[in-house]
Design an enzyme around this catalytic site. Sequence first.
Site, PDB file in Angstrom:
ATOM      1  N   HIS A 311       1.004  -1.344   0.394  1.00 49.96           N
ATOM      2  CA  HIS A 311      -0.281  -0.337  -0.054  1.00 49.96           C
ATOM      3  C   HIS A 311       1.025   1.189   0.035  1.00 49.96           C
ATOM      4  CE1 HIS A 311      -3.348   2.482   0.959  1.00 49.96           C
ATOM      5  NE2 HIS A 311      -3.629   1.889   1.910  1.00 49.96           N
ATOM      6  N   HIS A 350      -2.558  -2.136  -9.312  1.00 51.38           N
ATOM      7  CA  HIS A 350      -4.012  -1.612  -8.400  1.00 51.38           C
ATOM      8  C   HIS A 350      -4.431  -2.570  -8.533  1.00 51.38           C
ATOM      9  CE1 HIS A 350      -5.787   1.147  -7.000  1.00 51.38           C
ATOM     10  NE2 HIS A 350      -4.483   1.915  -6.861  1.00 51.38           N
ATOM     11  N   ASP A 406       2.963   5.228  -6.578  1.00 49.16           N
ATOM     12  CA  ASP A 406       4.146   5.338  -5.570  1.00 49.16           C
ATOM     13  C   ASP A 406       5.282   4.875  -6.369  1.00 49.16           C
ATOM     14  OD1 ASP A 406       2.351   3.582  -3.655  1.00 49.16           O
ATOM     15  OD2 ASP A 406       3.195   4.660  -2.980  1.00 49.16           O
TER      16      ASP A 406
HETATM   17  C1  SDX Z   1      -0.944   2.375  -3.456  1.00 47.88           C
HETATM   18  O1  SDX Z   1      -6.164   0.914  -2.957  1.00 47.88           O
HETATM   19  C2  SDX Z   1      -5.923   1.864  -3.565  1.00 47.88           C
HETATM   20  O2  SDX Z   1      -6.171   2.765  -3.980  1.00 47.88           O
HETATM   21  C3  SDX Z   1      -4.424   1.917  -3.081  1.00 47.88           C
HETATM   22  C4  SDX Z   1      -3.538   2.842  -3.371  1.00 47.88           C
HETATM   23  C5  SDX Z   1      -4.435   4.571  -2.373  1.00 47.88           C
HETATM   24  O3  SDX Z   1      -4.569   5.599  -3.229  1.00 47.88           O
HETATM   25  O4  SDX Z   1      -4.562   4.327  -1.681  1.00 47.88           O
HETATM   26  O5  SDX Z   1      -3.889   3.726  -5.023  1.00 47.88           O
HETATM   27  C6  SDX Z   1      -2.152   3.548  -2.802  1.00 47.88           C
HETATM   28  O6  SDX Z   1      -1.719   1.453  -2.414  1.00 47.88           O
HETATM   29  C7  SDX Z   1      -0.814   2.024  -4.923  1.00 47.88           C
HETATM   30  C8  SDX Z   1      -0.128   0.793  -4.560  1.00 47.88           C
HETATM   31  C9  SDX Z   1       1.467   0.279  -4.391  1.00 47.88           C
HETATM   32  N1  SDX Z   1       2.000  -0.860  -4.146  1.00 47.88           N
HETATM   33  C10 SDX Z   1       2.553  -1.888  -4.777  1.00 47.88           C
HETATM   34  O7  SDX Z   1       3.107  -0.848  -5.856  1.00 47.88           O
HETATM   35  C11 SDX Z   1       2.982  -2.478  -4.740  1.00 47.88           C
HETATM   36  C12 SDX Z   1       2.602  -3.482  -5.643  1.00 47.88           C
HETATM   37  N2  SDX Z   1       1.761  -3.641  -6.559  1.00 47.88           N
HETATM   38  C13 SDX Z   1       1.418  -5.251  -5.867  1.00 47.88           C
HETATM   39  O8  SDX Z   1       1.510  -5.389  -5.152  1.00 47.88           O
HETATM   40  C14 SDX Z   1      -0.657  -5.017  -6.351  1.00 47.88           C
HETATM   41  O9  SDX Z   1      -0.040  -4.475  -7.906  1.00 47.88           O
HETATM   42  C15 SDX Z   1      -1.538  -4.333  -5.230  1.00 47.88           C
HETATM   43  C16 SDX Z   1      -1.585  -4.665  -4.322  1.00 47.88           C
HETATM   44  C17 SDX Z   1      -0.792  -2.999  -5.797  1.00 47.88           C
HETATM   45  C18 SDX Z   1      -2.837  -4.985  -6.110  1.00 47.88           C
HETATM   46  O10 SDX Z   1      -2.708  -6.542  -5.783  1.00 47.88           O
HETATM   47  P1  SDX Z   1      -4.022  -6.792  -6.528  1.00 47.88           P
HETATM   48  O11 SDX Z   1      -4.848  -6.301  -6.440  1.00 47.88           O
HETATM   49  O12 SDX Z   1      -4.295  -8.134  -5.354  1.00 47.88           O
HETATM   50  O13 SDX Z   1      -3.365  -7.762  -7.924  1.00 47.88           O
HETATM   51  P2  SDX Z   1      -3.083  -9.593  -7.234  1.00 47.88           P
HETATM   52  O14 SDX Z   1      -1.917  -9.250  -6.410  1.00 47.88           O
HETATM   53  O15 SDX Z   1      -3.959 -10.159  -7.607  1.00 47.88           O
HETATM   54  O16 SDX Z   1      -2.664  -9.450  -9.133  1.00 47.88           O
HETATM   55  C19 SDX Z   1      -3.082 -10.033 -10.596  1.00 47.88           C
HETATM   56  C20 SDX Z   1      -1.674 -10.157 -11.087  1.00 47.88           C
HETATM   57  C21 SDX Z   1      -1.354 -11.220 -10.570  1.00 47.88           C
HETATM   58  O17 SDX Z   1      -0.539 -12.198 -11.779  1.00 47.88           O
HETATM   59  P3  SDX Z   1      -0.850 -13.352 -11.781  1.00 47.88           P
HETATM   60  O18 SDX Z   1      -0.951 -13.574 -10.445  1.00 47.88           O
HETATM   61  O19 SDX Z   1      -2.592 -13.792 -12.191  1.00 47.88           O
HETATM   62  O20 SDX Z   1      -0.158 -14.117 -12.239  1.00 47.88           O
HETATM   63  O21 SDX Z   1      -1.162  -9.572 -11.768  1.00 47.88           O
HETATM   64  C22 SDX Z   1       0.297  -9.819 -10.453  1.00 47.88           C
HETATM   65  C23 SDX Z   1       0.040 -10.364  -9.480  1.00 47.88           C
HETATM   66  O22 SDX Z   1       1.207 -11.463 -10.183  1.00 47.88           O
HETATM   67  N3  SDX Z   1       1.126  -8.845 -10.058  1.00 47.88           N
HETATM   68  C24 SDX Z   1       1.947  -7.966 -10.580  1.00 47.88           C
HETATM   69  C25 SDX Z   1       2.509  -6.881  -9.498  1.00 47.88           C
HETATM   70  N4  SDX Z   1       0.698  -6.600  -9.134  1.00 47.88           N
HETATM   71  C26 SDX Z   1       0.139  -7.357  -9.406  1.00 47.88           C
HETATM   72  N5  SDX Z   1       2.894  -8.565 -11.240  1.00 47.88           N
HETATM   73  C27 SDX Z   1       4.517  -8.209 -11.370  1.00 47.88           C
HETATM   74  N6  SDX Z   1       4.478  -6.672 -10.476  1.00 47.88           N
HETATM   75  C28 SDX Z   1       3.725  -6.311  -9.721  1.00 47.88           C
HETATM   76  N7  SDX Z   1       3.671  -4.561  -8.688  1.00 47.88           N
END
Ligand code: SDX
Length: 478
Positions: A311, A350, A406
């Site tokens: 997050h 996201h 971020d």
């Molecule tokens: C913020 O919710 C909000 O609005 C948050 C925010 C706000 O203003 O409050 O926008 C702020 O938290 C932004 C996000 C910051 N976090 C990161 O940058 C961390 C990296 N991001 C990921 O951990 C992820 O994208 C999340 C946590 C942000 C979202 O995760 P989800 O929706 O649970 O997605 P998921 O884990 O179900 O992934 C879906 C697929 C997966 O692949 P498969 O298993 O289907 O093959 O997408 C892939 C994931 O592996 N994936 C990524 C990825 N994010 C998702 N692969 C590589 N790098 C990534 N960053």
Amino acid sequence: MYTLHEETKEITDIILAARDKAREEVGKSEPEAQFAKPMTWPVQCTVGPGLEGAIACESKVGYVNGSKGMLVYRGYDIFDLCAYSTFEEVSYLLVHGELPNTSQLREFNCSLARFRSLPMTLRRLGGFPVENINTMAALRIGTMMMRQRLSFRDSQSARPDPNTAISADEDSIPMETKPMGEPHAIYEFKKKQLERPKDARETQDESESVQSCMHLISGMATIAAGVARMREEKMPIEPDTELSHAANLLYMMTGRKPTPIEERVMDVALILHADHGMNASTFASMVVASTLSDIYFSVGAGIAALNGPLHGGANEQVLRLLQEIGPAAKVSSWFEQATREKRRIMGFGHRVYKAYDPRARILGPLAKFLIQEKKEMRPLYNTARELEKKVVTTLGAEKKIFPNVDFYSGIVYAAMGIEPELFTPIFAVSRVSGWCARILEYLDNNRIFRPRAMYIGEFDKEYVPIGKRGAKKNARKK
Ligand code: SDX
């Protein structure tokens, strides 16, 4: 038409150019019908793991169109707010529902100024080893100490009598126990229990809650800045009543009055981070508020949730990731390796955005603008740009994974001389406005949050006395 920001017109132009590019790429963003209409309970929705798709409540505070990359606060597009407004105006808008007129904004700013100075709270925070603890933990401790405003100890009539309570001098940390060899403690309350004054507050009424919101929106910036100073083993700096909220945050953090450009960029960053639908930290703060706990505890829950690297904590991880990759030429090989290891690339992806995060559309060009003056940061920025291209052309095409808020925010803060450990506290300093706005809105029609879990465990197990249970390894049963 807009007189504000004449001095930093180039920043406004960058924001408007980002808006035009977004509109060119995704067209005029229309609200998604299924997430932008009045509803009646019970509501039908498809819920995925992590409550994906679940509707928690109705709201007028803000809206995210994830498929188009659109962000709205109280009906105003984020690009317009960044181009023409200020964090103070936007905080008023989020909390009160409308943009303020001149006298309303003046009164709001007076309130912020009244709550900005927190010498006692910072002095108490200074009693913790702030230089050695997680900055979000320090921010949360300081924010929880702000709650003393509600306690009768804080009301004037309950203050210890200066003649009997020997107050701590400016530099010492008040101690309530007698140090060895001393005739008395440096700071002791009167021996008899303080009587509860007649006017001590029993419950928080509406004005109290709004006042607490103002206290938190203003004071958390002071606490975050104080944490920055104490980490450098320096004394906190008193706010300057002439400065804006963004300028005071930078001034109290660095000890230097920011340039108009630095002030404006920080102000835009605070606007961009202020609200974002039912994100984890906003939801956490609302869950606590729904129990009728108070707004300080609720904001404390928000700070705790925001700390997580999935997050708000991602912004700090992004900078470390770019430093790990090294020069832009290394991005390709690093990315192949990361993909093989199925690594989460910080700053991308996201739960809601399946298009470019509009906040990244603004922060990216701002980062590029700022590093013009910071030649030493150019390699880091070039690596970021190369990584962005790589991810967008692969994960973006396959899984709609794009840069989020971020990804560039850390470069923007680093270009203003802010250390990575303070990136997430700055996120919290902004998001407290969104937390407060949504808490107040939800409390207008409160119902304690209480979802269900699907039980997939066993039933009708016979109780076995401990002596007859046999030697089982004590691994937690998954
Ligand atoms: C913020 O919710 C909000 O609005 C948050 C925010 C706000 O203003 O409050 O926008 C702020 O938290 C932004 C996000 C910051 N976090 C990161 O940058 C961390 C990296 N991001 C990921 O951990 C992820 O994208 C999340 C946590 C942000 C979202 O995760 P989800 O929706 O649970 O997605 P998921 O884990 O179900 O992934 C879906 C697929 C997966 O692949 P498969 O298993 O289907 O093959 O997408 C892939 C994931 O592996 N994936 C990524 C990825 N994010 C998702 N692969 C590589 N790098 C990534 N960053």
